[in-house]
Design an enzyme around this catalytic site. Structure first.
Site, PDB file in Angstrom:
ATOM      1  N   ASP A 273       0.824  -1.205   0.000  1.00 32.10           N
ATOM      2  CA  ASP A 273       0.000   0.000   0.000  1.00 32.10           C
ATOM      3  C   ASP A 273       0.861   1.259   0.000  1.00 32.10           C
ATOM      4  O   ASP A 273       0.469   2.285  -0.565  1.00 32.10           O
ATOM      5  CB  ASP A 273      -0.917   0.002   1.223  1.00 32.10           C
ATOM      6  CG  ASP A 273      -2.117  -0.938   1.046  1.00 32.10           C
ATOM      7  OD1 ASP A 273      -2.323  -1.452  -0.066  1.00 32.10           O
ATOM      8  OD2 ASP A 273      -2.842  -1.147   2.039  1.00 32.10           O
TER       9      ASP A 273
ATOM     10  N   ASP B  61      -1.385  15.542  21.743  1.00 35.16           N
ATOM     11  CA  ASP B  61      -0.235  15.294  20.872  1.00 35.16           C
ATOM     12  C   ASP B  61      -0.532  15.788  19.467  1.00 35.16           C
ATOM     13  O   ASP B  61       0.346  16.288  18.767  1.00 35.16           O
ATOM     14  CB  ASP B  61       0.097  13.797  20.829  1.00 35.16           C
ATOM     15  CG  ASP B  61       0.880  13.334  22.048  1.00 35.16           C
ATOM     16  OD1 ASP B  61       1.174  14.173  22.916  1.00 35.16           O
ATOM     17  OD2 ASP B  61       1.181  12.130  22.120  1.00 35.16           O
TER      18      ASP B  61
ATOM     19  N   ASN C 188      -4.626   9.136   2.648  1.00 32.34           N
ATOM     20  CA  ASN C 188      -4.917   8.552   3.953  1.00 32.34           C
ATOM     21  C   ASN C 188      -5.392   9.578   4.971  1.00 32.34           C
ATOM     22  O   ASN C 188      -6.508   9.523   5.447  1.00 32.34           O
ATOM     23  CB  ASN C 188      -3.690   7.826   4.509  1.00 32.34           C
ATOM     24  CG  ASN C 188      -3.606   6.382   4.075  1.00 32.34           C
ATOM     25  OD1 ASN C 188      -4.520   5.856   3.449  1.00 32.34           O
ATOM     26  ND2 ASN C 188      -2.505   5.734   4.386  1.00 32.34           N
TER      27      ASN C 188
ATOM     28  N   ASN D 259      -5.120   6.430  11.732  1.00 31.43           N
ATOM     29  CA  ASN D 259      -6.366   6.628  12.457  1.00 31.43           C
ATOM     30  C   ASN D 259      -6.681   5.457  13.381  1.00 31.43           C
ATOM     31  O   ASN D 259      -7.045   5.642  14.552  1.00 31.43           O
ATOM     32  CB  ASN D 259      -7.509   6.826  11.454  1.00 31.43           C
ATOM     33  CG  ASN D 259      -8.874   6.687  12.086  1.00 31.43           C
ATOM     34  OD1 ASN D 259      -9.337   7.554  12.807  1.00 31.43           O
ATOM     35  ND2 ASN D 259      -9.547   5.581  11.789  1.00 31.43           N
ATOM     36  N   LEU D 260      -6.535   4.244  12.872  1.00 29.25           N
ATOM     37  CA  LEU D 260      -6.852   3.061  13.675  1.00 29.25           C
ATOM     38  C   LEU D 260      -5.898   2.930  14.853  1.00 29.25           C
ATOM     39  O   LEU D 260      -6.314   2.591  15.969  1.00 29.25           O
ATOM     40  CB  LEU D 260      -6.790   1.809  12.795  1.00 29.25           C
ATOM     41  CG  LEU D 260      -7.197   0.491  13.450  1.00 29.25           C
ATOM     42  CD1 LEU D 260      -8.640   0.534  13.914  1.00 29.25           C
ATOM     43  CD2 LEU D 260      -6.990  -0.677  12.492  1.00 29.25           C
ATOM     44  N   SER D 261      -4.610   3.218  14.646  1.00 29.91           N
ATOM     45  CA  SER D 261      -3.635   3.099  15.729  1.00 29.91           C
ATOM     46  C   SER D 261      -3.885   4.121  16.831  1.00 29.91           C
ATOM     47  O   SER D 261      -3.445   3.933  17.966  1.00 29.91           O
ATOM     48  CB  SER D 261      -2.213   3.250  15.188  1.00 29.91           C
ATOM     49  OG  SER D 261      -1.965   4.573  14.756  1.00 29.91           O
TER      50      SER D 261
END
Length: 278
Positions: A68, A173, A141, A187-189
């Site tokens: 990706d 942050d 992204n 985003n998911l992390s």
């Protein structure tokens, strides 16, 4: 009808180079009216005309071979040019074609194009961040705004406005704005939700905020404004690569970019890809 094809192979990946060579041989060996170019680095290993990736923006089709990350890079360079991803990575949310099927899929698309048939594709939204005198390259992204560094002693005061209405604020942050494509990435992390790739939405996610609000899914036509203060410096970053340094107080506006990415060929198995996430 003539067909101009560009191929970009993942840097330093011998398997990608070998597959590129097979595609070049197949496309130029037995077809009239097909012109193929490869990226400059691959051109040193494959007997084919080589050009900068950005020069492929005028091609009829560009093939990205790798993970990706490779496709993200190619998309930044070629914009709305039809793009097909061949997956050599682990998950492959953007690359739907396996190496074993690549020759058949690519030649099939080229054949259809030369016959004047429509090539099925889908548009992926990109984001544009801008501020006082600057504009970042579009992000497929996410756009991230953060303080001088992550973690203890870093961060900044960042307020989030949606179409002029304040949603969240306080020390954090950073804050990220993600497309459905990027919902499986940064985003998911950071605890943001997954968004199905066919959904028409964006998501706003705070990063380690002291007064955190839940991640918010918004209409993609919303104007998102992030105001940064309380630090000597901060950064706005597009897809982890293109960035600009901010001198707070500063304002960053995030909207949809005018030119989405066009993916062609088969669709990825989104749910199946989720099973590969760690």
């Amino acid at each position: 009808m003539d067909a101009d094809v560009g191929i970009v192979a993942q840097r330093g990946n011998e398997r990608a180079q070998q597959l590129t060579e097979s595609l070049v041989d197949e496309l130029e060996g037995g077809r009239e009216g097909v012109s193929v170019v490869v990226d400059e680095e691959t051109g040193s290993a494959v007997d084919a005309a080589a050009v900068p990736v950005a020069a492929m923006a005028t091609r009829d089709l560009v093939v990205s071979i790798g993970g990706d990350g490779t496709l993200l890079f190619v998309a930044r360079e070629v914009g709305p040019t039809p793009l097909l991803g061949v997956n050599l990575g682990e998950v492959g949310f953007l690359n739907a074609v396996s190496p074993d099927d690549a020759v058949d899929v690519v030649t099939g698309l080229v054949d259809r194009f030369q016959r004047g048939e429509d090539i099925e594709g889908r548009e992926l939204d990109r984001l544009r961040a801008r501020g006082d005198g600057w504009t970042l390259e579009p992000a497929l992204n996410e756009i991230v705004v953060h303080g001088p560094r992550r973690g203890h002693g870093g961060g900044a005061s960042i307020e989030v406005y949606i179409d002029g209405t304040r949603y969240a604020g306080g020390h954090a942050d950073g804050v990220l704005v993600s497309t459905p494509t990027g919902s499986t990435a940064y985003n998911l992390s950071e605890g943001g939700p997954l968004i199905h790739p066919t959904a028409d939405a964006l998501v706003v996610t705070q990063m380690a905020a002291t007064e955190a609000m839940p991640p918010l899914v918004v209409d993609p036509d919303s104007e998102l404004t992030l105001t940064v203060s309380g630090s000597e410096t901060a950064y706005a970053i597009s897809d982890g690569r293109n960035r600009t340094r901010l001198e707070p107080p500063a304002t960053v506006t995030v909207t949809l970019a005018d030119d989405p990415v066009t993916l062609v060929g088969p669709r990825t198995n989104f749910v199946g890809g989720l099973e590969k996430l760690e």
